[in-house]
Design an enzyme around this catalytic site. Structure first.
Site, PDB file in Angstrom:
ATOM      1  N   CYS A  51      -4.346  -1.317 -34.442  1.00  0.00           N
ATOM      2  CA  CYS A  51      -3.654  -2.601 -34.316  1.00  0.00           C
ATOM      3  C   CYS A  51      -3.656  -3.396 -35.623  1.00  0.00           C
ATOM      4  O   CYS A  51      -2.712  -4.130 -35.911  1.00  0.00           O
ATOM      5  CB  CYS A  51      -4.307  -3.437 -33.220  1.00  0.00           C
ATOM      6  SG  CYS A  51      -4.811  -2.502 -31.763  1.00  0.00           S
ATOM      7  N   ASP A  83     -10.140  -4.053 -28.166  1.00  0.00           N
ATOM      8  CA  ASP A  83     -10.284  -3.982 -26.713  1.00  0.00           C
ATOM      9  C   ASP A  83     -10.191  -2.542 -26.231  1.00  0.00           C
ATOM     10  O   ASP A  83     -10.972  -2.099 -25.391  1.00  0.00           O
ATOM     11  CB  ASP A  83      -9.190  -4.805 -26.033  1.00  0.00           C
ATOM     12  CG  ASP A  83      -9.339  -6.294 -26.298  1.00  0.00           C
ATOM     13  OD1 ASP A  83      -9.963  -6.644 -27.299  1.00  0.00           O
ATOM     14  OD2 ASP A  83      -8.814  -7.080 -25.508  1.00  0.00           O
ATOM     15  N   CYS A 124      -4.705  -7.018 -33.059  1.00  0.00           N
ATOM     16  CA  CYS A 124      -5.209  -6.777 -31.707  1.00  0.00           C
ATOM     17  C   CYS A 124      -5.376  -8.087 -30.943  1.00  0.00           C
ATOM     18  O   CYS A 124      -5.418  -9.170 -31.539  1.00  0.00           O
ATOM     19  CB  CYS A 124      -6.527  -6.015 -31.767  1.00  0.00           C
ATOM     20  SG  CYS A 124      -7.075  -5.364 -30.166  1.00  0.00           S
ATOM     21  N   LYS A 126      -7.240 -10.465 -29.299  1.00  0.00           N
ATOM     22  CA  LYS A 126      -7.870 -11.777 -29.445  1.00  0.00           C
ATOM     23  C   LYS A 126      -7.631 -12.388 -30.817  1.00  0.00           C
ATOM     24  O   LYS A 126      -7.825 -13.582 -30.998  1.00  0.00           O
ATOM     25  CB  LYS A 126      -9.371 -11.686 -29.154  1.00  0.00           C
ATOM     26  CG  LYS A 126      -9.685 -11.031 -27.818  1.00  0.00           C
ATOM     27  CD  LYS A 126      -8.869 -11.617 -26.681  1.00  0.00           C
ATOM     28  CE  LYS A 126      -8.924 -10.758 -25.443  1.00  0.00           C
ATOM     29  NZ  LYS A 126      -8.215  -9.474 -25.539  1.00  0.00           N
ATOM     30  N   CYS A 196      -1.041  -1.915 -29.174  1.00  0.00           N
ATOM     31  CA  CYS A 196      -0.662  -1.136 -27.997  1.00  0.00           C
ATOM     32  C   CYS A 196       0.768  -1.441 -27.567  1.00  0.00           C
ATOM     33  O   CYS A 196       1.191  -2.599 -27.537  1.00  0.00           O
ATOM     34  CB  CYS A 196      -1.632  -1.402 -26.858  1.00  0.00           C
ATOM     35  SG  CYS A 196      -3.326  -0.919 -27.245  1.00  0.00           S
ATOM     36  N   SER A 472      -6.898  -5.966 -18.786  1.00  0.00           N
ATOM     37  CA  SER A 472      -6.018  -5.629 -19.895  1.00  0.00           C
ATOM     38  C   SER A 472      -4.584  -5.925 -19.489  1.00  0.00           C
ATOM     39  O   SER A 472      -4.231  -5.912 -18.303  1.00  0.00           O
ATOM     40  CB  SER A 472      -6.156  -4.139 -20.223  1.00  0.00           C
ATOM     41  OG  SER A 472      -5.076  -3.697 -21.009  1.00  0.00           O
TER      42      SER A 472
END
Length: 571
Positions: A51, A83, A124, A126, A196, A472
């Protein structure tokens, strides 16, 4: 450059600042560099995950844009937690905590070095809200640039994502897939850099912040490795200098109406339930009133328009080819679900950005506003005697609207996952996972390992799940997360016993355990809070400071003024 004195002039001008100038010259800056505005480039690059692995490349392009527009860029790094990699382990507890550390560290570096503006690079999950929270606190001319989505992998001619790998674990455990097929999927699902690939949390939040206006429209949906991503990064560098010239700050962008626009974008695309936590947190940083029930209210009025994974057919790169986030904004405008007058970092309103959006003819990813996938959005907030302060469910038309079953209660994620893998969860069950909330975990772990294993075993429509943890963005099925109050704080979820009848009623927005008030009171009288899992370090500190999930799971004091000098109350 700007009418008011730049913060960096206090750091650099005058004979008494010679020591500071000397140290900055040691890192390669010249007198000419120091006469220009100092722009912090907050990079969440880290080598452990796809990411964020490419953000060094993008940072160089951002810096080139800053220099071309007359500024001096100074790059600095913060942390990130993957994650997808930490999922299902104790390490996942660090994920939500990292949001606060990202925000805190960017704030500290920018305040400590009196930067004049900031460009924050995120990847990613957060890191995306964490960077925006920091920009709001600083209230400097600034913007967030998202690193973009990974390309899909391919197995047997079909596009696959990390979601498929998680679900394949359950299928393999159930004997529905061989270990060899699982290994082939593992090898091909993630072909390179980028976040993702479905409408999971990263892409959900990147879209939300483009529609909110703190990211330039059209920048986030460009895939991570597309040549146009480098162009978007260069333009972000030039744009921050324009924000500085115009003195355009986050306090003028992050408004109540802008937050409602962001929520509508999430609802219209079946986005991640994590958006509730993150947008509540952003609202609190900005001093804007926003409550968990606002998400349900907006989602009820917003049609579901985008056919995206985890529940739909398409991935983020398909959305980019169809017309990107701008097309989603255009559909919201057509559906009258957008406040068009909200200002964005481009200097244009979100309504102007929506009207400028183009659509690829015949694209199947985003439906016309007149022909939605379903008339209401994907976010649903339930209350009831199991969730007096609310919980969040994602509903995209593929889930049962009602479910009643017997509780299977677990006091941690690992025990629940083991039960699923041993095939001890049966059709009709309601899996209850508790003591995984913001304080109880601490850190409010995502449960994709468990939820994907349930789906992978073919139980996605016959088993429900509720937790004071979270999910998720790749989770699908009838799953209620963020149950509040959490178990560690004595919430009713702590009182559930195996065999208790539990009812999900989506149309009535209810989540209840069929148990008398007297019985629940008797159980409460015998309940004792568990010992904290951590007694020192960052996890213990977080557990002491964090608020309820229904309030965004935020830490710190949030009563500072939105305008005026950063960190000072507004006059």
């Amino acid at each position: 450059m700007a009418v008011q004195r730049l913060p960096s002039r206090t750091l650099l001008e005058g004979i008494d600042r010679a020591p500071a100038r000397a140290m900055l010259k040691a890192v390669g800056l010249t007198d000419a560099d120091l006469r220009r505005p100092l722009i912090g480039i907050a990079n969440t690059w880290i080598e452990v995950m796809p990411c964020n692995i490419h953000l060094r490349r993008l940072a160089e392009r951002v810096k080139a844009g800053v220099r071309a527009a007359g500024g001096t860029p100074i790059e600095f790094n913060t942390i990130a937690v993957s994650d997808g990699i930490s999922m299902g382990t104790e390490g996942m507890k660090a994920s939500l905590v990292s949001r606060e550390v990202v925000a805190d560290s960017i704030e500290l570096v920018a305040r400590g070095h009196l930067f004049d503006g900031v460009v924050a690079l995120s990847g990613c999950d957060k890191t995306i809200p964490g960077t925006v929270m920091a920009l709001i606190r600083l209230n400097l001319p600034s913007l967030m640039l998202y690193g973009g989505s990974i390309a899909p992998g391919h197995v047997d001619g079909r596009a696959v994502t990390i979601q498929d790998v998680f679900e394949a674990v359950g299928a393999c455990a159930a004997g529905r897939m061989s270990e060899g097929a699982l290994h082939e999927l593992e090898d091909r699902a993630c072909p390179g850099p980028g976040a993702c690939g479905g409408q999971f949390t990263a892409n959900t939040m990147a879209m939300a912040f483009e529609v909110l206006g703190i990211s330039p429209m059209g920048s986030g949906s460009v895939p991570a490795m597309a040549p146009a991503k480098d162009d978007a990064a260069f333009e972000a560098g030039t744009l921050v200098m324009e924000l500085l010239r115009r003195n355009l700050r986050p306090s003028r962008i992050v408004t109540r109406h802008a937050l409602e626009n962001a929520i509508a974008a999430v609802a219209a695309t079946g986005g991640s339930t994590n958006s509730v936590l993150h947008l509540l947190a952003v609202a609190r940083e900005a001093g804007v009133p926003l409550a968990i029930d606002d998400f349900d209210r907006i989602s009820r009025k917003t049609p579901l328009l985008a056919d995206l994974k985890p529940w739909g057919r398409f991935v983020a790169t398909d959305l980019y080819e169809a017309g990107g986030v701008g097309l989603v904004a255009k559909r919201l405008l057509q559906a009258r679900r957008l406040h068009p007058g909200c200002l964005t970092v481009t200097g244009r309103t979100i309504g102007e950005e929506a009207r400028r959006a183009s659509e690829t003819p015949g694209q199947p990813v985003v439906r016309p506003a007149s022909k939605p996938l379903q008339p209401t959005g994907g976010l649903v907030v339930l209350r009831g005697n199991l969730a007096p302060d609310g919980c969040v469910v994602k509903i995209t038309g593929h889930e049962p609207m009602r479910h009643r079953g017997r509780a299977r209660a677990f006091d941690c994620e690992e025990d629940a996952f083991a039960a699923v893998q041993r095939r001890r969860i049966k059709p009709g069950d309601v899996v209850v996972i508790r003591y995984e909330g913001p304080k109880g975990g601490p850190g409010m772990r995502e449960m994709l390992g468990v939820t994907a294993a349930i789906v992978g075993q073919g139980l996605g429509r016959s088993v429900a799940l509720l937790t004071d943890g979270r999910f998720s963005g790749a989770t699908r099925g009838l799953m209620a997360g963020h149950v509040a109050p959490e178990a560690a704080m004595g919430g009713p979820i702590a009182l559930v016993r195996d065999g208790d009848p539990i009812t999900f009623d989506i149309p009535r927005r209810r989540l209840d355990v069929r148990c008398s008030d007297e019985e629940l009171a008797a159980r409460r009288a015998r309940w004792h809070p568990p010992a904290p899992p951590y007694t020192r370090g960052v996890m213990a500190k977080y557990a002491q400071l964090v608020s309820s999930a229904s309030e965004g799971a935020v830490t710190g004091f949030h009563g500072v003024g939105r305008r005026g000098r950063p960190g000072r109350p507004a006059s």
